[in-house]
Every structure is written in C-alpha cells, then in structure tokens.
Design a protein around this motif. Structure first.
Motif, PDB file in Angstrom:
ATOM      1  N   GLY A  43       0.822  -1.200   0.000  1.00  0.00           N
ATOM      2  CA  GLY A  43       0.000   0.000   0.000  1.00  0.00           C
ATOM      3  C   GLY A  43       0.858   1.253   0.000  1.00  0.00           C
ATOM      4  O   GLY A  43       2.014   1.240  -0.432  1.00  0.00           O
ATOM      5  N   ASP A  44       0.287   2.366   0.489  1.00  0.00           N
ATOM      6  CA  ASP A  44       1.043   3.598   0.500  1.00  0.00           C
ATOM      7  C   ASP A  44       2.278   3.431   1.393  1.00  0.00           C
ATOM      8  O   ASP A  44       2.225   2.806   2.452  1.00  0.00           O
ATOM      9  CB  ASP A  44       0.188   4.777   0.959  1.00  0.00           C
ATOM     10  CG  ASP A  44      -0.575   4.511   2.238  1.00  0.00           C
ATOM     11  OD1 ASP A  44      -1.118   3.408   2.387  1.00  0.00           O
ATOM     12  OD2 ASP A  44      -0.637   5.406   3.095  1.00  0.00           O
ATOM     13  N   GLY A  45       3.391   3.952   0.923  1.00  0.00           N
ATOM     14  CA  GLY A  45       4.661   3.800   1.617  1.00  0.00           C
ATOM     15  C   GLY A  45       5.568   2.760   1.003  1.00  0.00           C
ATOM     16  O   GLY A  45       6.720   2.623   1.412  1.00  0.00           O
ATOM     17  N   THR A  46       5.077   2.036  -0.003  1.00  0.00           N
ATOM     18  CA  THR A  46       5.883   0.976  -0.608  1.00  0.00           C
ATOM     19  C   THR A  46       7.096   1.555  -1.340  1.00  0.00           C
ATOM     20  O   THR A  46       8.215   1.042  -1.221  1.00  0.00           O
ATOM     21  CB  THR A  46       5.022   0.130  -1.553  1.00  0.00           C
ATOM     22  OG1 THR A  46       3.995  -0.525  -0.790  1.00  0.00           O
ATOM     23  CG2 THR A  46       5.849  -0.916  -2.275  1.00  0.00           C
ATOM     24  N   VAL A  47       6.897   2.617  -2.111  1.00  0.00           N
ATOM     25  CA  VAL A  47       8.024   3.241  -2.796  1.00  0.00           C
ATOM     26  C   VAL A  47       9.012   3.812  -1.783  1.00  0.00           C
ATOM     27  O   VAL A  47      10.231   3.664  -1.929  1.00  0.00           O
ATOM     28  CB  VAL A  47       7.537   4.321  -3.782  1.00  0.00           C
ATOM     29  CG1 VAL A  47       8.692   5.215  -4.230  1.00  0.00           C
ATOM     30  CG2 VAL A  47       6.896   3.676  -4.993  1.00  0.00           C
ATOM     31  N   ASP A  48       8.513   4.457  -0.734  1.00  0.00           N
ATOM     32  CA  ASP A  48       9.403   5.006   0.291  1.00  0.00           C
ATOM     33  C   ASP A  48      10.240   3.903   0.934  1.00  0.00           C
ATOM     34  O   ASP A  48      11.433   4.100   1.218  1.00  0.00           O
ATOM     35  CB  ASP A  48       8.598   5.727   1.370  1.00  0.00           C
ATOM     36  CG  ASP A  48       8.048   7.069   0.914  1.00  0.00           C
ATOM     37  OD1 ASP A  48       8.566   7.623  -0.076  1.00  0.00           O
ATOM     38  OD2 ASP A  48       7.099   7.564   1.551  1.00  0.00           O
ATOM     39  N   ALA A  49       9.626   2.754   1.202  1.00  0.00           N
ATOM     40  CA  ALA A  49      10.370   1.647   1.806  1.00  0.00           C
ATOM     41  C   ALA A  49      11.464   1.160   0.873  1.00  0.00           C
ATOM     42  O   ALA A  49      12.584   0.855   1.310  1.00  0.00           O
ATOM     43  CB  ALA A  49       9.416   0.505   2.155  1.00  0.00           C
ATOM     44  N   ALA A  50      11.158   1.090  -0.420  1.00  0.00           N
ATOM     45  CA  ALA A  50      12.165   0.671  -1.386  1.00  0.00           C
ATOM     46  C   ALA A  50      13.322   1.665  -1.433  1.00  0.00           C
ATOM     47  O   ALA A  50      14.496   1.280  -1.488  1.00  0.00           O
ATOM     48  CB  ALA A  50      11.531   0.507  -2.766  1.00  0.00           C
ATOM     49  N   TYR A  55      16.957   1.755  -3.157  1.00  0.00           N
ATOM     50  CA  TYR A  55      16.476   1.982  -4.514  1.00  0.00           C
ATOM     51  C   TYR A  55      16.567   3.475  -4.833  1.00  0.00           C
ATOM     52  O   TYR A  55      16.513   4.322  -3.942  1.00  0.00           O
ATOM     53  CB  TYR A  55      15.014   1.540  -4.652  1.00  0.00           C
ATOM     54  CG  TYR A  55      14.813   0.050  -4.759  1.00  0.00           C
ATOM     55  CD1 TYR A  55      14.217  -0.496  -5.886  1.00  0.00           C
ATOM     56  CD2 TYR A  55      15.201  -0.813  -3.735  1.00  0.00           C
ATOM     57  CE1 TYR A  55      14.011  -1.868  -5.994  1.00  0.00           C
ATOM     58  CE2 TYR A  55      15.008  -2.170  -3.832  1.00  0.00           C
ATOM     59  CZ  TYR A  55      14.412  -2.698  -4.965  1.00  0.00           C
ATOM     60  OH  TYR A  55      14.232  -4.057  -5.065  1.00  0.00           O
ATOM     61  N   ASP A  56      16.694   3.788  -6.101  1.00  0.00           N
ATOM     62  CA  ASP A  56      16.688   5.182  -6.547  1.00  0.00           C
ATOM     63  C   ASP A  56      15.263   5.672  -6.697  1.00  0.00           C
ATOM     64  O   ASP A  56      14.422   4.982  -7.294  1.00  0.00           O
ATOM     65  CB  ASP A  56      17.387   5.313  -7.909  1.00  0.00           C
ATOM     66  CG  ASP A  56      18.864   5.009  -7.839  1.00  0.00           C
ATOM     67  OD1 ASP A  56      19.481   5.274  -6.785  1.00  0.00           O
ATOM     68  OD2 ASP A  56      19.411   4.501  -8.836  1.00  0.00           O
ATOM     69  N   ARG A  79      13.641   2.473  -8.422  1.00  0.00           N
ATOM     70  CA  ARG A  79      14.331   1.551  -9.324  1.00  0.00           C
ATOM     71  C   ARG A  79      15.628   1.043  -8.722  1.00  0.00           C
ATOM     72  O   ARG A  79      16.386   1.777  -8.099  1.00  0.00           O
ATOM     73  CB  ARG A  79      14.630   2.225 -10.660  1.00  0.00           C
ATOM     74  CG  ARG A  79      15.359   1.273 -11.618  1.00  0.00           C
ATOM     75  CD  ARG A  79      15.367   1.743 -13.025  1.00  0.00           C
ATOM     76  NE  ARG A  79      16.016   0.734 -13.881  1.00  0.00           N
ATOM     77  CZ  ARG A  79      16.176   0.854 -15.178  1.00  0.00           C
ATOM     78  NH1 ARG A  79      15.727   1.938 -15.797  1.00  0.00           N
ATOM     79  NH2 ARG A  79      16.769  -0.092 -15.874  1.00  0.00           N
ATOM     80  N   SER A  80      15.875  -0.240  -8.938  1.00  0.00           N
ATOM     81  CA  SER A  80      17.155  -0.861  -8.638  1.00  0.00           C
ATOM     82  C   SER A  80      17.425  -1.883  -9.728  1.00  0.00           C
ATOM     83  O   SER A  80      16.635  -2.823  -9.906  1.00  0.00           O
ATOM     84  CB  SER A  80      17.139  -1.542  -7.265  1.00  0.00           C
ATOM     85  OG  SER A  80      18.370  -2.193  -6.996  1.00  0.00           O
ATOM     86  N   GLY A  81      18.505  -1.706 -10.486  1.00  0.00           N
ATOM     87  CA  GLY A  81      18.754  -2.598 -11.616  1.00  0.00           C
ATOM     88  C   GLY A  81      17.617  -2.494 -12.615  1.00  0.00           C
ATOM     89  O   GLY A  81      17.212  -1.406 -13.009  1.00  0.00           O
ATOM     90  N   ASP A 121       9.727   2.871 -20.223  1.00  0.00           N
ATOM     91  CA  ASP A 121      10.520   3.712 -21.120  1.00  0.00           C
ATOM     92  C   ASP A 121      11.923   3.948 -20.570  1.00  0.00           C
ATOM     93  O   ASP A 121      12.866   4.192 -21.334  1.00  0.00           O
ATOM     94  CB  ASP A 121       9.820   5.052 -21.358  1.00  0.00           C
ATOM     95  CG  ASP A 121       8.571   4.923 -22.212  1.00  0.00           C
ATOM     96  OD1 ASP A 121       8.384   3.858 -22.829  1.00  0.00           O
ATOM     97  OD2 ASP A 121       7.775   5.883 -22.240  1.00  0.00           O
ATOM     98  N   ASP A 122      12.057   3.856 -19.249  1.00  0.00           N
ATOM     99  CA  ASP A 122      13.362   4.041 -18.616  1.00  0.00           C
ATOM    100  C   ASP A 122      14.199   2.759 -18.645  1.00  0.00           C
ATOM    101  O   ASP A 122      15.354   2.770 -18.218  1.00  0.00           O
ATOM    102  CB  ASP A 122      13.163   4.487 -17.164  1.00  0.00           C
ATOM    103  CG  ASP A 122      14.405   5.069 -16.544  1.00  0.00           C
ATOM    104  OD1 ASP A 122      14.938   6.052 -17.100  1.00  0.00           O
ATOM    105  OD2 ASP A 122      14.858   4.550 -15.508  1.00  0.00           O
TER     106      ASP A 122
END
Length: 372
Positions: A43-50, A55-56, A79-81, A121-122
């Motif tokens: 849920g919310d916070g998943t990107v922050d945890a990564a 992760y970048d 992103r990582s790898g 695209d990245d």
C-alpha cells in the motif's frame, strides 16, 4: 544488543522511515546497536520503503484519480537494476482525490498506467506493483488506456482517456494493436486479498462503499465490471479470469493486471520483504522492533508488522511492537509472533495530541519501554 527497527507507517502522521528514525533515536539512548529497515505491504509507503532500502527514487508527473482532465500529481517510482517499484496509492489512490471528494464511478487508474509506462521507457523490465489505497473501480481500464489499449464504443469510436468504472458499459470492443510490453517484461503485484472481480464478494460489493459507492452505485459498478470482463475476455481470449482469487483487488486492477499484463499476484509483505532483502537484514539481530499507527485485527491478517513478526519469530528473535494504539489482546499478539507491545496511547491518551507528537512519543517509548 543488535536491534533491527522495521516498522510500517503511522497513517496520517509519520512515514515508515520517520517512525524508524524516531524509534532509533530512543533506542540510541540505551547504547544499542540499531539498524533500520522501514517496511510496507504494497500500500502507501511501498516506494518510500524501497528507497530507504537503497532503490533510486524516480520522480514523475502523472494523472491523478480524476484522470487526464483533472489535476496532475507529482509522484515517484523506485528503481534498482531492472526492477521498478510502482505504488498505486500515491498516483491515483484515495489520498490523491482532489479535496478528498470520493468519486466512485469516475475515478480511474489512467495515472497508474502512465507511471508504468515511464518505468518501461526508462528500461525497467521487472515491474512490481503495489495496489493498496485505490480510489477507483475501473477494472484496470484506465491503466490499459495509458499503456496503449484503445477502448471503442459501439460505433467504433475511441472513448476518451481516463475512463472510470461508470463508463465501462460504453466499451464495445478493446483494440490491443498498440498494447504491448517490451520483450522480457515481468509484472508482479503485491496483493493481500482473494476477492473475485464480480458478485457479493467482488470489487464493487466489498470495496465500493469505501470509495463512496452507495447500494445503487455498487450494483451499477458490478454490472459495469461484468461488461468489461466480457469485452476484455473476448479481446484477450482469457474468459474466466474474473473468477480468480485477487481479481477484485484495487477495484478490479487485479483482474486487469492478470489479464493484460500476465501479472503474478503475491502476498504484499512477502513481495516487499524480498525487495528489501529483509531476511538478510534480520540475520544476526537480537531484537526486532516493529509497529504501525493502529495494531489491530487487520494487522494480524497480513499487514507489514505481522509479516515482520512472523519472520522474526520463525528465526527465534523476540519482537517488540510500538504502535499508536493496540486493539488486540496478549494471546493474539503472541500467536502472531509478537513478544510484547506498547502504545503511544499509554503515554498520551488524547488521540489528536498523540498524532501531532507521534515522533516525540515514539522516541520516549523506545527509550523507556522494557525490552524483551
């Protein structure tokens, strides 16, 4: 003593990283060896945890839950790898609704598709998608449009981008000629529900009311999702996927992801823990401290702190939970792997003051609570 601090967020108050930092400050006064691993469950916070795990962060702009005609939102993916972590909640979830106004039949996942497209695209080829906090019940139709699908009406005219659940009956055919993922792309979805798409246990009936749908709107949305499943099933040759467990996740995004992206649905914390290297971080710890804003029955049904406790207990490591409030009894806590728990409510019983001063209270609790 080596302590791993692995909390989830305190919703509406602190991010998981903020919680971890406050706990670490308190434990630091006790001369302990502390390491931080903020967690999430999709849920919310998943990107922050990564990002906290190394992760970048990749900032981007996308359509919010009201689609391309509504306000755009500044969001991010990680992103990582070749792995990209994308979080629905921060793009087109309930927290992104303009002025907090619920729009059960208009909200769309178009912005989610835009962020996925940005990651592709990245150059990312492993997409990890967290589905919590959805504002829409569109079956993933908006996502499909953003990734190149053309949704056509009975006259063969394309429908405008950002279709919501209420517009699904207008779709007579799905044109997938321009819809394709790059070769080698895999999609995994963090999903902790097993609801089908349709019926009394489906996306509209179970989750529609949380998004503002009254009984009449729930009935309309269920019929709309059934129409979408017929049309998309015909376009993809995958009739029947609407009955699969998890198809009803996030207003039917589970169904759209399985059908269009051949996504694999996995338990949310298990998937996030793998991304964070949680088991490696756990090794060598003498104590684990976790927590979230409200530790209750929902926590014990697979949310982040319960996942932390289960893994730590399996490794024979005691687990201390620090939460805003604790609404389960000691036996339930022990059964879930928690050794002990303490709450901010024990220090500051006023909920508003507790939320406003959560960081200071957590720091105090971590500095003073008896350690298992």
């Amino acid at each position: 003593m080596r302590v791993l601090v692995a909390p989830d967020k305190f919703r509406g108050s602190l991010t998981a990283a903020d919680v971890a930092a406050a706990i670490a400050r308190g434990l630091g006064t006790r001369g302990l060896d502390v390491s931080l691993c903020p967690v999430a469950d999709g849920g919310d916070g998943t990107v922050d945890a990564a990002v906290a795990a190394g992760y970048d962060r990749r900032p981007c702009t996308a359509s919010g839950p009201t689609g391309p005609t509504g306000p755009a939102v500044g969001t991010a993916w990680a992103r990582s790898g070749d792995t990209a972590v994308v979080e629905l909640a921060d793009v087109c979830g309930l927290v992104r609704l303009p002025d907090g106004v619920l729009r059960p039949e208009e909200a769309t996942t178009f912005g989610l598709g835009e962020v996925l497209r940005a990651a592709l695209d990245d150059g990312a080829r492993r997409l990890v998608l967290g589905l919590g906090g959805s504002a829409s019940t569109d079956g993933g139709a908006g996502l499909a449009q953003a990734l190149g699908a053309r949704l056509l009406d009975a006259d063969g005219a394309p429908l405008p981008p950002g279709i919501g659940g209420g517009g699904l009956p207008r779709i007579a055919r799905v044109d997938l000629d321009a819809f394709a993922l790059p070769a080698g792309t895999t999609v995994e979805v963090a999903c902790d529900v097993d609801n089908p798409l349709l019926g009394p246990h489906g996306a509209a009936a179970v989750y529609g009311p949380q998004k503002g749908a009254d009984d009449a709107a729930v009935a309309r949305l269920d019929a709309a999702l059934a129409s979408w499943a017929r049309v998309l099933g015909a376009a993809t040759g995958t009739a029947g996927r609407e009955d699969e467990p998890g198809a009803g996740a996030a207003g039917g995004v589970g169904y759209g992801a399985m059908t269009l992206l051949d996504a694999r649905l996995r338990p949310g914390f298990d998937l996030v823990a793998e991304l964070l290297g949680f088991d490696d971080r756990l090794a060598g710890a003498d104590l684990v401290v976790t927590g979230e804003g409200r530790l209750d029955g929902q926590t014990l049904r697979g949310k982040g702190p319960a996942g932390v406790a289960a893994r730590a207990a399996g490794a024979g490591i005691p687990v201390l939970a620090l939460a805003g409030s604790v609404a389960v009894d000691d036996d339930e806590l022990r059964d879930a792997g928690f050794t002990a728990a303490a709450a901010l409510a024990d220090v500051e019983p006023d909920p508003e003051r507790s939320r406003a001063h959560a960081a200071e209270l957590l720091e105090h609790l971590a500095a003073t609570v008896p350690l298992p």
